[in-house]
Write a protein that holds these residues in place. Structure first.
Motif, short mmCIF file in Angstrom:
data_model
loop_
_atom_site.label_atom_id
_atom_site.label_comp_id
_atom_site.label_asym_id
_atom_site.label_seq_id
_atom_site.Cartn_x
_atom_site.Cartn_y
_atom_site.Cartn_z
N ALA A 42 0.81 -1.22 0.00
CA ALA A 42 0.00 0.00 0.00
C ALA A 42 0.84 1.27 0.00
CB ALA A 42 -0.92 0.01 1.22
N GLY A 43 2.16 1.16 0.18
CA GLY A 43 2.98 2.36 0.24
C GLY A 43 4.45 2.06 0.05
N LEU A 44 5.22 3.09 -0.28
CA LEU A 44 6.64 2.93 -0.53
C LEU A 44 7.40 2.51 0.73
CD1 LEU A 44 7.43 6.00 -2.82
CD2 LEU A 44 7.03 3.63 -3.49
N GLU A 45 6.85 2.86 1.89
CA GLU A 45 7.53 2.53 3.13
C GLU A 45 7.65 1.02 3.34
OE1 GLU A 45 4.74 4.30 2.90
OE2 GLU A 45 5.53 6.35 3.05
N GLN A 46 6.82 0.26 2.62
CA GLN A 46 6.80 -1.19 2.82
C GLN A 46 7.66 -1.95 1.81
OE1 GLN A 46 2.64 -2.51 3.11
NE2 GLN A 46 2.08 -0.43 3.75
N ASP A 78 12.82 10.53 -3.43
CA ASP A 78 13.36 10.45 -2.07
C ASP A 78 13.80 9.03 -1.73
OD1 ASP A 78 12.98 13.15 -1.58
OD2 ASP A 78 11.04 12.87 -0.60
N HIS A 79 13.18 8.04 -2.36
CA HIS A 79 13.55 6.64 -2.12
C HIS A 79 14.64 6.17 -3.10
CE1 HIS A 79 10.02 6.48 0.48
NE2 HIS A 79 10.39 5.28 0.86
N GLY A 80 15.16 7.09 -3.90
CA GLY A 80 16.29 6.76 -4.77
C GLY A 80 15.93 6.23 -6.13
N TYR A 81 14.69 6.44 -6.57
CA TYR A 81 14.25 5.93 -7.87
C TYR A 81 14.16 7.04 -8.91
CZ TYR A 81 12.90 1.50 -5.72
OH TYR A 81 12.93 0.29 -5.06
N SER A 82 14.77 6.83 -10.06
CA SER A 82 14.40 7.62 -11.22
C SER A 82 12.97 7.24 -11.59
CB SER A 82 15.34 7.35 -12.40
OG SER A 82 16.61 7.94 -12.18
N VAL A 83 12.27 8.14 -12.28
CA VAL A 83 10.84 7.93 -12.49
C VAL A 83 10.48 8.01 -13.97
CG1 VAL A 83 8.51 8.73 -11.93
CG2 VAL A 83 10.33 8.89 -10.21
N GLU A 109 17.60 16.84 -10.07
CA GLU A 109 19.04 17.04 -10.27
C GLU A 109 19.80 16.90 -8.97
OE1 GLU A 109 19.36 20.86 -12.14
OE2 GLU A 109 19.38 20.00 -14.17
N GLN A 110 19.26 17.46 -7.90
CA GLN A 110 19.92 17.36 -6.59
C GLN A 110 20.01 15.91 -6.12
OE1 GLN A 110 17.45 20.00 -4.26
NE2 GLN A 110 18.71 21.81 -4.72
N LYS A 111 19.02 15.11 -6.52
CA LYS A 111 19.03 13.69 -6.17
C LYS A 111 19.91 12.88 -7.13
CE LYS A 111 15.96 13.79 -2.78
NZ LYS A 111 16.25 13.33 -1.40
#
Length: 324
Positions: A42-46, A78-83, A109-111
């Protein structure tokens, strides 16, 4: 000497969805194949964490409005994924959302990560494929692209989206409020101009309903004679040097399907795809194949389909994949 690339499989590591009927199920079950060992969360945290040195890319498919989906894209970054997103307004966001596009670009760019919008339309037929077609002429004059889609062969949400079974009055009321119409047609015109390095002086959008001339039974329900059977949308862009880019999209019940690119001028050419490109499966293929390119690319920030390598069906990627 021929240069070769190391071939990798694209590894699916997670899938995220808010649909309670999908959460907890194996993605193999949902797509009708063998079990993949990856269950929908249900979420990226998982999702499982991965080493920082492993390139990661997420396929994002949740909405058309860039302002609405930016928080989701930001979370993926924020989780390190290009999109790679199917958000239509992301295909060329610089005109419609200049400040938001700047913010997104700086953040990505900052990421050190990339963000791109793609799909079948926008993303391929009426922009990327058109740009590629101009490679075989020495001079580009007017461009006209026509796509005709028989929505009776497509999913019910798309039939609703284009106004099928509405009254003509209801259609025009929604059109006045910009609440109906294909999202991304203007972005395709602007992407073509960007890809060719030309400036636009004006872009006009028109939309009208198509009307059923007989009763037809659809998955959506009964379409009666005189009701709206779809939409006819046209974007016309004028360039500073007098050229015209015209994109015509007909999405209607029982229309004869076809994709057609016309280069008009001293070197006239026509490219026709009989029966057109089927949008649902093509969108998925574009997202996956673009993810394979983006996952191993040097790009950072917002990029467009005019910026990256030629998309193609690849079996290579050094990336870990998440779908949302």
């Amino acid at each position: 000497m021929q240069k070769t690339s190391e071939v990798h499989q694209l590894d699916i590591v997670a899938a995220v969805d808010i649909d309670p009927n999908k959460i907890g199920k194996d993605i193999g079950e949902l797509i009708g194949t063998e079990q993949k060992g990856v269950k929908v969360t249900a979420g990226l945290e998982q999702i499982p964490s991965l080493p920082n040195d492993v390139p990661k890319v997420a396929i994002h498919a949740t909405g058309s409005n860039l302002e609405n989906v930016w928080p989701q894209i930001k979370q993926l970054l924020d989780h390190g994924y290009s999109v790679v997103s199917t958000c239509e307004e992301l295909s060329y966001p610089w005109h419609r959302y200049p400040q938001l596009a700047k913010e997104m670009n700086i953040y990505a760019e900052q990421k050190g990560l990339a963000v791109i919008g793609t799909g079948v339309n926008p993303g391929f037929i009426m922009d990327t494929m058109t740009l590629c077609f101009t490679s075989v002429v020495n001079e580009v004059n007017d461009i006209k692209v026509t796509r005709k889609v028989d929505v009776s062969k497509r999913r019910v949400p798309l039939q609703k989206k284009v106004g099928v079974t509405m009254t003509e009055e209801a259609f025009y009321n929604l059109a006045k409020e910009n609440k109906i119409g294909h999202v991304g047609l203007e972005e395709s015109a602007r992407l073509i101009a960007y890809g060719l390095g030309i400036e636009l002086t004006s872009v006009t959008n028109t939309i009208h309903p198509t009307i059923a001339d007989s009763d037809i039974e659809l998955a959506l329900g009964s379409l009666q004679k005189g009701q709206v059977s779809g939409q006819h949308q046209v974007v016309e862009a004028k360039t500073t040097d007098g050229r015209t880019i015209t994109l015509e999209l007909i999405m209607s019940v029982a229309v004869t399907q076809e994709d057609r690119i016309e280069l008009i001028g001293n070197e006239p050419l026509e490219l026709v795809v009989p029966n057109g490109i089927f949008g649902d499966t093509a969108t998925a293929a574009m997202a996956i194949n673009t993810a394979k390119l983006i996952g191993t690319s040097h790009f950072v920030g917002i990029v467009t389909m005019a910026d990256i390598k030629l998309s193609r069906n690849l079996n290579l990627a050094a990336s870990k994949l998440i779908t949302t």
